[in-house]
Design a protein around this motif. Structure first.
Motif, PDB file in Angstrom:
ATOM      1  N   PRO A  58       8.576 -77.674  -3.952  1.00 11.25           N
ATOM      2  CA  PRO A  58       8.886 -77.943  -2.825  1.00 11.25           C
ATOM      3  C   PRO A  58       9.098 -76.795  -1.853  1.00 11.25           C
ATOM      4  CG  PRO A  58      10.738 -78.730  -3.956  1.00 11.25           C
ATOM      5  CD  PRO A  58      10.070 -78.235  -4.914  1.00 11.25           C
ATOM      6  N   ALA A  85       8.076 -85.926 -19.160  1.00  6.14           N
ATOM      7  CA  ALA A  85       8.427 -87.270 -18.714  1.00  6.14           C
ATOM      8  C   ALA A  85       9.395 -87.959 -19.751  1.00  6.14           C
ATOM      9  CB  ALA A  85       7.154 -87.922 -18.941  1.00  6.14           C
ATOM     10  N   VAL A 103      10.061 -91.297 -15.127  1.00  9.52           N
ATOM     11  CA  VAL A 103       9.993 -90.012 -14.391  1.00  9.52           C
ATOM     12  C   VAL A 103       9.648 -88.966 -15.229  1.00  9.52           C
ATOM     13  CG1 VAL A 103      11.644 -91.058 -12.752  1.00  9.52           C
ATOM     14  CG2 VAL A 103      12.335 -89.732 -14.672  1.00  9.52           C
ATOM     15  N   VAL A 105       8.418 -84.216 -14.481  1.00 14.87           N
ATOM     16  CA  VAL A 105       7.997 -83.184 -13.713  1.00 14.87           C
ATOM     17  C   VAL A 105       6.356 -82.874 -13.772  1.00 14.87           C
ATOM     18  CG1 VAL A 105       8.382 -80.774 -13.380  1.00 14.87           C
ATOM     19  CG2 VAL A 105      10.385 -82.331 -13.768  1.00 14.87           C
ATOM     20  N   GLY A 120       5.831 -77.556  -8.073  1.00 10.95           N
ATOM     21  CA  GLY A 120       6.184 -78.729  -8.722  1.00 10.95           C
ATOM     22  C   GLY A 120       6.665 -79.561  -8.094  1.00 10.95           C
ATOM     23  N   PHE A 122       8.840 -83.456  -8.675  1.00  7.50           N
ATOM     24  CA  PHE A 122       9.775 -84.467  -9.538  1.00  7.50           C
ATOM     25  C   PHE A 122       9.382 -85.813  -9.172  1.00  7.50           C
ATOM     26  CE2 PHE A 122      14.040 -86.671  -9.185  1.00  7.50           C
ATOM     27  CZ  PHE A 122      14.046 -87.099 -10.636  1.00  7.50           C
ATOM     28  N   HIS A 123       8.952 -86.620  -9.869  1.00  2.00           N
ATOM     29  CA  HIS A 123       8.701 -88.141  -9.392  1.00  2.00           C
ATOM     30  C   HIS A 123       8.491 -88.953 -10.448  1.00  2.00           C
ATOM     31  CE1 HIS A 123       7.635 -90.729  -6.125  1.00  2.00           C
ATOM     32  NE2 HIS A 123       7.539 -89.752  -5.171  1.00  2.00           N
ATOM     33  N   ARG A 124       8.215 -90.237 -10.176  1.00  2.00           N
ATOM     34  CA  ARG A 124       8.114 -91.370 -11.283  1.00  2.00           C
ATOM     35  C   ARG A 124       6.643 -91.335 -11.736  1.00  2.00           C
ATOM     36  NH1 ARG A 124      10.901 -94.686  -7.243  1.00  2.00           N
ATOM     37  NH2 ARG A 124       9.094 -94.533  -6.010  1.00  2.00           N
ATOM     38  N   ILE A 156       9.949 -88.943   0.233  1.00  2.00           N
ATOM     39  CA  ILE A 156       9.351 -88.877  -1.145  1.00  2.00           C
ATOM     40  C   ILE A 156       8.720 -90.048  -1.668  1.00  2.00           C
ATOM     41  CG2 ILE A 156      11.586 -89.156  -2.130  1.00  2.00           C
ATOM     42  CD1 ILE A 156       9.186 -86.361  -3.241  1.00  2.00           C
TER      43      ILE A 156
END
Lengths: 165, 392, 377
Positions: A58, A85, A103, A105, A120, A122-124, A156
């Protein structure tokens, strides 16, 4: 000596319930505002430090390495490599989930697999438990699945998940 | 950049106290702190009036459900009508509390310091897990409804994939620590378990299963630190603080490789430099690395330079970290065996090393003679490392 | 123990709200200015340790120190949080330097109070959950009310005296660049307001403010190298808590200030504070607190008399809050102590005074305070 209790023994003692009323309106600031507005357009923006060349996703208005303001906005790809994951069978309140939530990275591109620090997110991740368990998903190339333009809110959540391509 | 140094004063730990670590304690946080503090004073042979300053350590205020928790805890911690302050680096707070106690004395500001750590995790509803949602970035991460275990699971899986480590190898930490905890009178979860028990336990967030994780606990811990002349007056077996180090990595954890804890390495290097340690794996006799999750102990042993990257599991299998091994690790039983009232658990690790070096660890005492020990804690978003080196 | 030097200060904000920046961006602005002021040093090479002063529930983030290091230059470096007033953070910096672990330390404190939507509920959350919170106080100022009444009765302080403090501080603030709430309000205006809790009206209570302050300190040797004689020294510093429980603390008396100042005076070799100091910068988040703190600090045994004789005015014998205090500038949460210290440093650098006394309080429901003696070298 302290007195350990079992759960059912709690009711033999006075328990005072209290629900904190703590509410906030977080100021996103310059960097995160632009980042979130970018989601609305289906774009992922980072900030680049021209001194060390690092791209922050971010984004941040300052480079923590060089301690100076970052210099410019850079659009990175909505594609990247799965660094890690996991598959969650519990909710945030620790209730059991039937279907695991996955989820992880993602190291966004352009970047290099030798980088310790990289853009980077971070998400599903849209994949199966099996792929997580056998670790096949780690190292795979994935791409963001965006919600439709009308659904995007500058959050997000405008990305549904990242999916293997 | 100065990382030491010729430290101005020698500081010793001369007393320590622990409460039982348990899932639910009847006592209020103040009462838990009071029990730990009074036991530490008793072991040191001091009274509260002898104490110059109090340091408090506690992790998120949300657990006890009290804002300004340091202020609230000061009463039970003996911080009455004297200088009291609270230090805070998330999960790494327990060891930071000892470090802060050290610099209170080393600076000359105080002669005798009481350092108290307390955590009461059980009051949070519906589950203590729910409190952890608020440790994530409120704008970029919290909307995904994360729980704490996610981040550990992500780190564990990264560590496993980078070095090709298997779950069976990691589970051995849980087996070792819960076994060690059988010797610890304060422990919550001492047990003889097998690798299969770990692998068959409930899957929480793959690859993390129930027996990979330390439990929810309430508990308190306290130590008394004193300047050299005071220490020599009160005890024949002072244990000296010989090195301290702490580091906080940047906030953006999704943007750095989680396979290696560089923040713990930096903290350890600072402490080693101060303590004059050049070959940690030869010079450290006993170690208490932070183990809220089993892989974390291995991860930290590597960052502490006690094993090469990715090789801690091999050394573990060879018995190096067993209680009768070359470098006994978590002889107390660690957080996996003793319990994890966050800040109190970190200070418990310091106390474990202190008792080992003093020779009063009872059934937990490692067999070989020990002279140099290390305790370490970790915290925040895979960010904070705190390290303390003690010698007898 | 050696005295330490303040070599750099930087601040941002001091406005009722700061929607243009996140709290981290605000701290970056303040720290950039502080490092520039400290002789244009790069914190990545020069600063040995970093301290952030904050509390989780002020931020709305659990374990809020996660968000502390980057904007201060403290990432991957010894960075820690002191969950307390910024002057406690300064005391920890003093200890870092005197223990030999650091030569230069940066301390940060900030307030994003405008992000907090339920401020009074959060203050309530800091009260004892069993004995105090459960009586469901309608208004957290009630503790200040109890304390004020007891103090006024004990020291023969009138409601008019409190109004005079408000008038003095609000108008003194007009000469400060940080005083968003300065005004030409009169004591009569204050007296005509309704009470929030007797004896305090809305104007007796300092409002909240957003802002960030970063202070860089070092050994005196380094200060001379970087700044010649353009720095101030911390000659004495301490902090204390009376007792954290409402029922075991002494209402009507600032014991915490007395204990902390006695320790700080001892360190600085101050025997008669009233004579020693040229000005006092003290917590006035409630009007009566200024007077109560002056008693605790041994500056005045009869604060009403001193106030009425004009001794505390900017031109008086011992000016108190000559740049307005919190009543004019607002309360920037844990940066409160630094906001008073900043005024003291400004006043010294403007050549108006040489020796200043700074006393900070942590607000309701605490009985904790910090004291710093700062001087020209």
């Amino acid at each position: 000596m302290v007195t350990p209790l079992k759960e059912n023994e709690l009711k033999e003692h006075v328990i005072i319930s209290y629900k904190p009323n703590a509410k906030y309106a977080y100021t996103a600031g310059q960097a995160q505002s632009k980042y979130l507005m970018g989601f609305k357009e289906g774009k992922i923006y980072g900030r680049k430090c021209n001194k060390c060349g690092k791209i922050y996703v971010p984004p941040r208005m300052y480079c923590d390495e060089c301690f100076r303001p970052t210099d410019e906005w850079i659009e990175v790809k909505d594609e990247g490599i799965v660094m890690t994951a996991v598959a969650s069978f519990i909710s945030w309140t620790r209730e059991r989930l039937k279907e695991p939530e996955i989820v992880g990275v993602i190291r966004l591109l352009p970047s290099n697999d030798r980088d310790f620090v990289y853009p980077g997110i971070f998400h599903r991740i849209c994949t199966t438990y099996e792929e997580v368990k056998n670790m096949n998903i780690i190292g795979k190339k994935v791409k963001a699945i965006w919600r439709s333009k009308e659904e995007r809110k500058g959050s997000i959540e405008d990305i549904q998940c990242f999916k293997v391509i | 950049m100065k990382v030491n140094l010729y430290l101005n004063k020698r500081v010793a730990i001369i007393g320590a106290g622990l409460t039982l670590f348990r899932r639910r304690l009847l006592e209020t946080p103040q009462e838990i702190a009071w029990e730990a503090a009074s036991k530490a004073l008793e072991e040191a042979g001091l009274e509260l009036k002898d104490i110059d300053c109090v340091v408090i350590g506690s992790a998120p205020d949300a657990f006890d459900g009290v804002h300004l928790k340091g202020e609230y805890l000061s009463h039970g911690s003996g911080g009455i009508r004297k200088p009291v302050s609270r230090v805070y680096v998330g999960g790494a707070t327990g060891v930071m509390t000892a470090i802060a106690g050290w610099y209170h004395v080393a600076s000359g500001l105080c002669q005798k310091v009481l350092a108290v750590a307390e955590e009461k995790m059980s009051p949070a509803r519906p589950h203590p897990q729910s409190v952890f949602k608020y440790i994530w970035d409120p704008i970029l991460e919290k909307p995904l409804n994360p729980n704490l275990i996610w981040i550990f699971a992500m780190e564990m899986h990264r560590y496993m994939s980078k070095y090709g480590i298997k779950k069976e190898e990691i589970a051995l930490v849980s087996v070792k620590n819960k076994r060690n905890a059988l010797n610890n009178p304060y422990a919550q979860l001492g047990a003889n378990i097998t690798v299969d028990d770990v692998l068959n336990s409930e899957v929480l967030v793959w690859p993390v299963q129930l027996l990979d994780v330390s439990p929810v606990s309430d508990g308190g811990a306290a130590i008394v630190l004193a300047s050299e002349d005071v220490a020599r007056r009160y005890t024949d077996t002072p244990v000296w603080v010989e090195g301290v180090g702490w580091t906080l990595d940047n906030t953006e954890w999704p943007a750095r490789d989680l396979s290696y804890a560089r923040y713990v390495e930096f903290a350890a290097r600072m402490a080693y430099k101060i303590a004059g340690i050049e070959r940690p794996n030869k010079e450290i006799d006993v170690v208490e690395p932070y183990d809220p999750f089993d892989y974390k102990e291995l991860h930290h042993l590597e960052a502490l330079q006690l094993a090469k990257r990715g090789e801690a599991p091999t050394l573990l299998k060879e018995g190096v970290f067993d209680i009768d091994g070359d470098i006994p690790s978590s002889p107390s039983g660690g957080l996996l065996g003793v319990g994890n009232p966050i800040a109190a658990a970190g200070l418990m690790k310091v106390i474990s090393i202190y008792w080992q070096l003093k020779g009063t660890a009872g059934k937990m005492q490692v067999k070989r003679p020990v002279h140099t020990g290390l305790a370490q804690a970790w915290g925040d978003l895979m960010q904070a490392g705190t390290v303390i080196v003690l010698r007898n | 123990m050696n005295q330490i030097a303040i070599i750099g200060v930087g601040w941002y904000g001091f406005k009722p709200s700061t929607p243009e920046v996140s709290f981290r961006e605000m701290v970056f602005e303040a720290s950039t200015r502080a490092y520039q002021d400290a002789g244009n040093i790069n914190p990545r090479n020069y600063v040995d340790s970093f301290i952030s002063c904050q509390e989780d529930f002020w931020e709305g983030i659990s374990i809020s120190d996660e968000f502390a290091p980057d904007q201060l230059g403290g990432a991957l470096r010894p960075t820690m949080t002191v969950a307390g007033d910024s002057l406690q953070g300064l005391a920890h910096a003093f200890m870092h330097i005197n223990s030999g672990i650091a030569d230069i330390v940066a301390i940060e404190a900030h307030s994003k109070a405008s992000d907090i939507l339920t401020y009074s509920e959060i203050v309530k959350l800091s009260m004892d959950p069993i004995y105090v919170r459960s009586i469901n106080p309608q208004n957290f100022h009630f503790i200040a009310g109890l304390d004020a009444v007891k103090f006024m009765e004990r020291k023969k302080i009138s409601r008019e005296d409190l109004a005079m403090v408000v008038e003095k501080n609000k108008s003194s603030g007009l000469s400060s660049p940080r005083a968003s709430y300065a005004s030409k309000i009169s004591a009569q205006d204050v007296l005509s307001k309704e009470f929030i809790v007797y004896p305090l009206s809305e104007l007796d209570i300092a409002p909240l403010v957003d802002g960030a302050i970063v202070i860089v300190v070092s050994t005196e040797e380094i200060a001379r190298k970087l700044k010649k004689d353009d720095y101030v020294v911390v000659k004495g510093i301490s902090y204390a808590t009376d007792s954290s429980n409402l029922e075991t603390s002494e209402l009507g008396k600032a014991n915490y200030m007395r204990i902390a100042s006695d320790l700080a005076y001892k360190m600085a070799n101050v025997t008669s504070p009233r004579k020693y100091f040229d000005a006092v910068f003290v917590d006035d988040r409630y009007s009566y607190k200024e007077l109560q703190h002056l008693e605790g600090l041994r500056i005045s045994d009869d604060p009403s008399k001193d106030l009425n004789e004009g001794n505390f005015s900017p031109q008086g014998e011992i000016p108190v809050n000559p740049l307005g205090g919190h009543l004019a500038k607002g309360v920037p949460l844990e940066a409160s102590g630094f906001s008073l210290l900043l005024d003291a440093i400004d006043y010294i650098k403007q050549g108006k005074i040489e020796k200043a006394l700074v006393g900070s309080w942590r607000g309701i429901p605490t009985f904790s305070g910090s004291v710093v003696v700062v001087e020209k070298p």
